[in-house]
Enzyme design. Structure first.
Site, short mmCIF file in Angstrom:
data_model
loop_
_atom_site.label_atom_id
_atom_site.label_comp_id
_atom_site.label_asym_id
_atom_site.label_seq_id
_atom_site.Cartn_x
_atom_site.Cartn_y
_atom_site.Cartn_z
N HIS A 192 36.52 23.65 41.77
CA HIS A 192 35.58 22.94 40.91
C HIS A 192 34.17 23.22 41.37
O HIS A 192 33.92 23.34 42.57
CB HIS A 192 35.83 21.43 40.96
CG HIS A 192 35.24 20.70 39.80
ND1 HIS A 192 33.92 20.31 39.78
CD2 HIS A 192 35.77 20.33 38.62
CE1 HIS A 192 33.68 19.72 38.63
NE2 HIS A 192 34.77 19.71 37.90
N ASP B 41 42.53 19.33 35.52
CA ASP B 41 43.40 20.06 34.61
C ASP B 41 44.80 20.30 35.18
O ASP B 41 45.74 20.53 34.42
CB ASP B 41 42.77 21.41 34.24
CG ASP B 41 41.61 21.24 33.28
OD1 ASP B 41 41.71 20.32 32.44
OD2 ASP B 41 40.63 21.97 33.38
#
Ligand code: CMC
Length: 390
Positions: free
Chosen positions: A275, A329
């Site tokens: 991320h 996700d």
């Protein structure tokens, strides 16, 4: 007659030296009161409330109120928002006709982007200025997006449309339209939690894109169309679909090690990991991991959860010390699959939820607007002689 020479023109103001920040990772371009992220510690708060408390105790509608009003609602305020949303669930007949005309093999995010844009054609306030008009449009966008997604899915599956049911909350109503039957409370609550977790996340790429569009004083439908298109990319919202594709490709737990080690050796990205902001465990993934295990057990999909857990352990070992952890996700793929949602609809689900965050950011932008216009570093030639070429 005066012979005095005219004063020299004032020097042109010089712009402050620009900073080169590829990917804008270290640039702050806006204020927000909606979500706070501490990527080093793995913290996400909506208006100061940690995401875990909201996922456990709030509802999507209450979260929308919180984000839009920067406070939790009273019961009367929440009831008013719910009723306003429900009165906007239905879409114009022209939109059903447009869905009917869409190719059945269209990528759902292409369909959603087109339909969100088309909503503007049937809103007499589409170009109305002002914060209040934008708030009304935000309400319509959040309320109607589930109807667009569910009925596009029904169309491409050859099923009749199912109109929204105003007695249901957003999560229940979506599953009702998608499947043509009322979901169990557990399924509806599962989706509701996913919607809470995805509702807002600072100045992520699609939110930034939405703010760029609204900052030109374009309209909210244009901004949401921009945002849907930006979310679609596999480095952003599209990653949840890629995670499910990977799980399907691996197939069984005994194949996980070979598959993941091969990818790592080839230096390929493992979707659902890493991320830009979090260098610790993504707090949304912490909650989703527990939730995914529960729903996978309840729906006979424990195999998917166990494969995911093994992937996580291999990636964490291989990337130890590099700040690579599962992101939102990764476990949302298993969760959406267990909720009976087809893989290529996963990113639409992300959009369904993030619509509230996008709209909230656009309203914040309008309240203190300045055109967002960064610079590019020119790396081409200069003083090239113009010549015509045959
Ligand atoms: N698998 C393997 N290695 C990775 C991964 C990954 N998923 N993510 C980052 N790395 C490595 C990357 O190769 C780089 O290594 P090196 O320093 O040796 O070149 C290092 O970690 C730093 O990565 P980065 O590319 O500088 O990180 P970034 O901030 O530019 O990119 C990212 C962040 C999300 C685009 C990236 O981690 C990625 O592509 N992840 C996979 C796609 C994904 O899951 N996206 C969903 C993001 S969360 C939901 C959302 O907000 O949309």
């Amino acid at each position: 007659m005066s012979t005095a020479t005219p004063p020299a023109p004032a020097p042109a103001p010089t712009a402050p030296a620009a900073i080169y920040d590829k990917g804008l990772a270290n640039t702050i371009v806006a204020d927000t009161q909606m979500s706070f992220i501490d990527g080093g510690k793995g913290v996400l708060e909506y208006v100061g409330i940690d995401i875990d408390s909201l996922a456990r105790q709030s509802t999507y509608e209450e979260t929308v109120y919180l984000l839009w009003n920067t406070k939790l609602p009273s019961k009367a305020e929440l009831d008013a928002l719910k009723s306003a949303l429900r009165s906007e669930y239905e879409i114009p007949n022209e939109l059903y006709e447009m869905i009917r005309g869409m190719p059945r093999d269209a990528v759902p995010m292409h369909a959603l982007r087109t339909l969100v844009s088309a909503l503007a054609l049937y809103d007499s306030e589409a170009d109305a200025d002002g914060i209040e008009a934008s708030k009304r449009k935000a309400l319509r966008l959040v309320a109607k997006t589930p109807t667009l997604i569910a009925n596009f899915e029904r169309h491409r599956s050859g099923k009749d449309f199912v109109h929204p049911n105003k007695s249901f909350d957003i999560a229940t109503n979506f599953l009702w339209m998608l499947n043509g039957e009322k979901p169990t409370d557990a399924m509806a609550r599962g989706l509701d939690i996913c919607l809470i977790l995805h509702a807002d996340h600072g100045l992520n790429a699609s939110t930034f894109a939405a703010r760029v569009t609204i900052a030109t004083l374009s309209d909210l439908y244009s901004a949401m169309t921009t945002a849907v298109g930006t979310l679609k990319g596999p480095l952003h919202g599209g990653a949840n679909e890629e995670v499910m594709v990977m799980l399907d490709e691996i197939g069984s737990i005994d194949k996980v090690d070979e598959f993941i080690k091969g990818k790592l050796e080839r230096k390929e990205l493992i979707m659902g990991f890493g991320h830009r902001v979090y260098k610790a465990y993504d707090p949304r993934a912490t909650y989703l991991k527990t939730f995914a295990k529960q729903i996978a057990t309840d729906t006979g999909n424990l195999r998917l959860f166990e494969m995911s857990q093994r992937i996580e352990s291999l990636v964490l070992d291989a990337k130890a010390g590099k700040g690579i952890f599962p992101n939102v996700d990764f476990y949302s793929a298993t969760t959406y699959h267990c909720l009976g949602i087809k893989t290529d609809l996963f990113t639409c689900m992300f959009a369904l939820s993030r619509m509230s965050g996008w709209c909230g950011h656009c309203i914040e932008q309008l309240q203190d607007n300045r055109l967002i216009r960064p610079q590019a570093k020119y790396t081409g030639p200069h003083a090239v002689t113009y010549t015509t070429r045959s």
